[in-house]
Design a protein around this motif. Structure first.
Motif, PDB file in Angstrom:
ATOM      1  N   LYS A  83       0.833  -1.211   0.000  1.00 20.67           N
ATOM      2  CA  LYS A  83       0.000   0.000   0.000  1.00 20.67           C
ATOM      3  C   LYS A  83       0.868   1.262   0.000  1.00 20.67           C
ATOM      4  N   ALA A  84       1.928   1.268   0.798  1.00 19.43           N
ATOM      5  CA  ALA A  84       2.811   2.435   0.856  1.00 19.43           C
ATOM      6  C   ALA A  84       3.499   2.674  -0.484  1.00 19.43           C
ATOM      7  N   PHE A  85       3.919   1.599  -1.146  1.00 24.30           N
ATOM      8  CA  PHE A  85       4.609   1.732  -2.422  1.00 24.30           C
ATOM      9  C   PHE A  85       3.652   2.038  -3.572  1.00 24.30           C
ATOM     10  N   GLU A  86       2.379   1.869  -3.370  1.00 26.45           N
ATOM     11  CA  GLU A  86       1.402   2.173  -4.421  1.00 26.45           C
ATOM     12  C   GLU A  86       0.622   3.454  -4.143  1.00 26.45           C
ATOM     13  N   ASP A  87       0.860   4.090  -3.013  1.00 26.36           N
ATOM     14  CA  ASP A  87       0.146   5.295  -2.607  1.00 26.36           C
ATOM     15  C   ASP A  87       0.512   6.458  -3.535  1.00 26.36           C
ATOM     16  N   ASP A  88      -0.486   7.073  -4.138  1.00 31.47           N
ATOM     17  CA  ASP A  88      -0.262   8.189  -5.062  1.00 31.47           C
ATOM     18  C   ASP A  88       0.512   9.335  -4.413  1.00 31.47           C
ATOM     19  N   HIS A 140       3.677  -9.917  -8.400  1.00 35.09           N
ATOM     20  CA  HIS A 140       3.483  -8.732  -9.240  1.00 35.09           C
ATOM     21  C   HIS A 140       3.572  -7.392  -8.523  1.00 35.09           C
ATOM     22  N   ARG A 141       3.572  -7.378  -7.216  1.00 34.67           N
ATOM     23  CA  ARG A 141       3.523  -6.105  -6.507  1.00 34.67           C
ATOM     24  C   ARG A 141       4.826  -5.859  -5.750  1.00 34.67           C
ATOM     25  N   ALA A 142       5.312  -4.644  -5.840  1.00 35.20           N
ATOM     26  CA  ALA A 142       6.590  -4.290  -5.231  1.00 35.20           C
ATOM     27  C   ALA A 142       6.502  -4.301  -3.711  1.00 35.20           C
ATOM     28  N   THR A 143       7.519  -4.889  -3.102  1.00 33.01           N
ATOM     29  CA  THR A 143       7.617  -4.899  -1.641  1.00 33.01           C
ATOM     30  C   THR A 143       9.005  -4.458  -1.176  1.00 33.01           C
ATOM     31  N   HIS A 144       9.816  -3.954  -2.102  1.00 32.12           N
ATOM     32  CA  HIS A 144      11.184  -3.579  -1.756  1.00 32.12           C
ATOM     33  C   HIS A 144      11.651  -2.500  -2.731  1.00 32.12           C
ATOM     34  N   CYS A 145      12.555  -1.634  -2.267  1.00 33.10           N
ATOM     35  CA  CYS A 145      13.094  -0.607  -3.151  1.00 33.10           C
ATOM     36  C   CYS A 145      14.575  -0.414  -2.906  1.00 33.10           C
ATOM     37  N   GLY A 146      15.197   0.239  -3.840  1.00 39.12           N
ATOM     38  CA  GLY A 146      16.616   0.556  -3.758  1.00 39.12           C
ATOM     39  C   GLY A 146      16.949   1.586  -4.812  1.00 39.12           C
ATOM     40  N   LEU A 147      18.219   1.702  -5.122  1.00 42.53           N
ATOM     41  CA  LEU A 147      18.670   2.668  -6.118  1.00 42.53           C
ATOM     42  C   LEU A 147      19.551   1.984  -7.145  1.00 42.53           C
ATOM     43  N   CYS A 159      18.418   6.445  -9.914  1.00 43.01           N
ATOM     44  CA  CYS A 159      16.963   6.316 -10.020  1.00 43.01           C
ATOM     45  C   CYS A 159      16.469   5.318  -8.970  1.00 43.01           C
ATOM     46  N   LEU A 160      15.221   5.486  -8.591  1.00 41.40           N
ATOM     47  CA  LEU A 160      14.552   4.588  -7.656  1.00 41.40           C
ATOM     48  C   LEU A 160      14.207   3.295  -8.387  1.00 41.40           C
ATOM     49  N   VAL A 161      14.355   2.185  -7.690  1.00 41.81           N
ATOM     50  CA  VAL A 161      14.015   0.888  -8.252  1.00 41.81           C
ATOM     51  C   VAL A 161      13.076   0.181  -7.285  1.00 41.81           C
ATOM     52  N   PHE A 162      11.960  -0.294  -7.810  1.00 37.15           N
ATOM     53  CA  PHE A 162      11.069  -1.148  -7.026  1.00 37.15           C
ATOM     54  C   PHE A 162      11.294  -2.585  -7.465  1.00 37.15           C
ATOM     55  N   PHE A 163      11.323  -3.510  -6.505  1.00 40.80           N
ATOM     56  CA  PHE A 163      11.526  -4.929  -6.772  1.00 40.80           C
ATOM     57  C   PHE A 163      10.344  -5.731  -6.255  1.00 40.80           C
ATOM     58  N   THR A 164      10.217  -6.921  -6.771  1.00 39.28           N
ATOM     59  CA  THR A 164       9.241  -7.867  -6.236  1.00 39.28           C
ATOM     60  C   THR A 164       9.983  -9.143  -5.855  1.00 39.28           C
ATOM     61  N   PRO A 165       9.447  -9.882  -4.896  1.00 38.45           N
ATOM     62  CA  PRO A 165      10.044 -11.170  -4.557  1.00 38.45           C
ATOM     63  C   PRO A 165       9.400 -12.298  -5.353  1.00 38.45           C
ATOM     64  N   ASN A 217      19.254 -13.670  -5.031  1.00 38.77           N
ATOM     65  CA  ASN A 217      18.787 -13.400  -3.673  1.00 38.77           C
ATOM     66  C   ASN A 217      17.276 -13.198  -3.596  1.00 38.77           C
ATOM     67  N   GLY A 218      16.574 -13.461  -4.706  1.00 36.82           N
ATOM     68  CA  GLY A 218      15.116 -13.454  -4.685  1.00 36.82           C
ATOM     69  C   GLY A 218      14.428 -12.179  -5.113  1.00 36.82           C
ATOM     70  N   TRP A 219      15.168 -11.180  -5.564  1.00 37.55           N
ATOM     71  CA  TRP A 219      14.545  -9.925  -5.999  1.00 37.55           C
ATOM     72  C   TRP A 219      14.531  -9.868  -7.513  1.00 37.55           C
ATOM     73  N   CYS A 220      13.344  -9.645  -8.072  1.00 37.06           N
ATOM     74  CA  CYS A 220      13.227  -9.633  -9.525  1.00 37.06           C
ATOM     75  C   CYS A 220      12.315  -8.509  -9.990  1.00 37.06           C
ATOM     76  N   CYS A 221      12.162  -8.445 -11.288  1.00 34.77           N
ATOM     77  CA  CYS A 221      11.252  -7.499 -11.948  1.00 34.77           C
ATOM     78  C   CYS A 221      11.506  -6.045 -11.545  1.00 34.77           C
ATOM     79  N   PRO A 222      12.747  -5.567 -11.627  1.00 35.91           N
ATOM     80  CA  PRO A 222      12.993  -4.174 -11.247  1.00 35.91           C
ATOM     81  C   PRO A 222      12.240  -3.209 -12.153  1.00 35.91           C
ATOM     82  N   ARG A 223      11.650  -2.206 -11.541  1.00 33.06           N
ATOM     83  CA  ARG A 223      10.985  -1.109 -12.262  1.00 33.06           C
ATOM     84  C   ARG A 223      11.679   0.174 -11.840  1.00 33.06           C
ATOM     85  N   PHE A 224      11.968   1.038 -12.802  1.00 37.95           N
ATOM     86  CA  PHE A 224      12.802   2.209 -12.570  1.00 37.95           C
ATOM     87  C   PHE A 224      11.968   3.489 -12.611  1.00 37.95           C
TER      88      PHE A 224
END
Length: 136
Positions: free
Chosen positions: A49-54, A79-86, A70-76, A115-122
């Motif tokens: 919810k926090a990562f999808e909050d407008d 389909h929904r991001a639960t982790h972020c990084g740069l 750039c910010l990167v959202f990852f999924t484990p 390590n289980g993190w995939c589908c990076p979105r930038f």
């Protein structure tokens, strides 16, 4: 940019987590103050919810390919991001992120996926210029 000050910092739920790392880097290196997002990482619904909050995402625009800092959202794996990084455009491009098992790490894409993190979105922050615009 010296990232050695960040590597190895421990992960502490709701105090020193993936979003805190992003905030610290943006404040220290880009002079951009990002809002705090206080969440309990053990509550995945709250994280999603926090990562999808407008309100939290309004200054971020999706970009098709990674750009330095750039910010990167990852999924484990779902389909929904639960982790972020740069994304840092050094050493061929790597991800700087803070996760529960290792704290702050700097990983290439292969290691990240192992390590289980995939589908990076930038995403680029509205206050950061595109590298293409900076060349003009």
């Amino acid at each position: 940019m010296n990232i050695s000050n960040y590597i190895g910092r421990p992960w502490i739920n709701d105090q020193q987590d993936c979003w805190t790392l992003v905030r610290d880097i943006y404040r220290d290196h880009l002079q951009i103050d990002l809002p705090a997002i206080a969440i309990d990482a053990d509550n995945l619904r709250q994280v999603v919810k926090a990562f999808e909050d407008d309100k939290n995402l309004s200054p971020w625009q999706p970009i098709p390919t990674p750009e330095h800092l750039c910010l990167v959202f990852f999924t484990p794996g779902h389909h929904r991001a639960t982790h972020c990084g740069l994304w840092l455009d050094v050493m061929g491009g790597r991800f700087l992120h803070c996760h529960r098992q290792a704290g702050v790490v700097f990983e290439d894409r292969v290691t990240l996926e192992q390590n289980g993190w995939c589908c990076p979105r930038f995403y680029r922050h509205s206050q950061v210029r595109s590298p293409l615009a900076q060349r003009r």
